[in-house]
Design an enzyme around this catalytic site. Sequence first.
Site, mmCIF file in Angstrom:
data_model
loop_
_atom_site.group_PDB
_atom_site.id
_atom_site.type_symbol
_atom_site.label_atom_id
_atom_site.label_comp_id
_atom_site.label_asym_id
_atom_site.label_seq_id
_atom_site.Cartn_x
_atom_site.Cartn_y
_atom_site.Cartn_z
ATOM 1 N N ASP A 6 -0.377 1.026 4.671
ATOM 2 C CA ASP A 6 -0.365 -0.170 3.828
ATOM 3 C C ASP A 6 -1.381 -1.230 4.260
ATOM 4 O OD1 ASP A 6 1.965 0.659 2.183
ATOM 5 O OD2 ASP A 6 3.054 0.435 4.074
ATOM 6 N N HIS A 24 -1.603 3.733 -2.552
ATOM 7 C CA HIS A 24 -2.802 2.942 -2.304
ATOM 8 C C HIS A 24 -3.040 2.013 -3.491
ATOM 9 C CE1 HIS A 24 -4.396 6.323 0.556
ATOM 10 N NE2 HIS A 24 -3.236 5.815 0.921
#
Length: 417
Positions: A16, A49
């Site tokens: 992340d 993503h």
Amino acid sequence: MFGDRHVIVVDLGFGDAGKGATVDWLCSPPAGLDVAAVVRFNGGAQAAHNVVAAGRHHTFRQFGSGTFSGVPTLLSRHMLVEPIALAAEARALAALGVADPLSLLYVDERALLTTPIHGAANRCREDARGASRHGSCGLGIGETADYARTHDAPRVADCRNPDALRRKLIALEEHYRPLLAGGAHRHDPIDDLIDLYREFAHAVAILPGDQLAGFADAGRLVFEGAQGVLLDEWRGLHPHTTWSTVEPRNARAMLARIGAPAYVLGVTRAYGTRHGAGPFPTEDPALAIPEHHNGTGPYQGEFRIGHLDPILLRYAVDACGGIDGLAVDHLDALGEIRTATGYLTPDGYTDRLHCGAWRDLGHQQRLTDLLDTATPVLTSLPTDITTYLEAELGVPVVLTAHGPDRADRTIRVATTA
């Protein structure tokens, strides 16, 4: 910035950090890199993503994050391919204006298939762990990799051979029957799965073996990693890891086989994050930093935030075998962030973590135990965080971001040695 080298993008944390947004920018016209393909070199459909560009937002999972710029995706042999999720992602991209997304997709026939059987088994296993869950996403990634180590597992090539696929799916179902019988999770009938996978085989370009050289001949390659180095199957903090080689070993090897040079770009946020269970020394629940694209997952757990941790970042750089440059994201969210200078542990003070031998899970477990009991020594974050990180990690910061949008990214260094 990168010379004639192909770029490997790898997350230096627990995931992340902004890999997708970084890859999106590298593939976009402002970067001017003439990218021929994005190569996915690890992970599977559990990747998330997030890319925000020109008013569009998409969470890329199996498609490469260069898709908004029309850059093709190559799912390498190291990917765990989930065709049903791929079809759903293609529909989502089409709704955002990407014309015929599946025409941009190329898949190595040797890649493993993640099936709903794997996913159901994964969720049953995590349910059985109760409060001791490892932090899995519940999508079957670990089961896919683990089963393939000892069995003739389903692969992308089997989608074109219904008889072989049926045999492998039956064997897979039999293997997991005891686990599935004790849980609440079920999967689609095998005949339905075979029909879906045959449609997948007709809809995408399945490549016979390694075709990387052909893509490299057409231009620069950007290798998009998934998860983070601290979750790597052999270098991460065991047992809270992914069943995937996150550090750039496999990407480097793919390029070495075609005699192509590599530039490893590490990505980090300006503060620490972790999704789900596992040690996180600088975690601080009092930090009030809005998180727009990550929340609590039913299996993965909550999204956690903490202060900047150069000790873990140095460990990740070592685990990568070194990196060439650094991208620093979320520089717009530094208000309350401090930085760790070391840890107080039962064994005393330390500011360095040793990698140990590759595949030494005993060493990784000891690191986990150490970090579970570590108290960070925190100090104020220097005003110039980029210069600070360069000094701490010994690599240049070449890309920064002050927001989530593609337009928020800036090149910091025009050239590097």
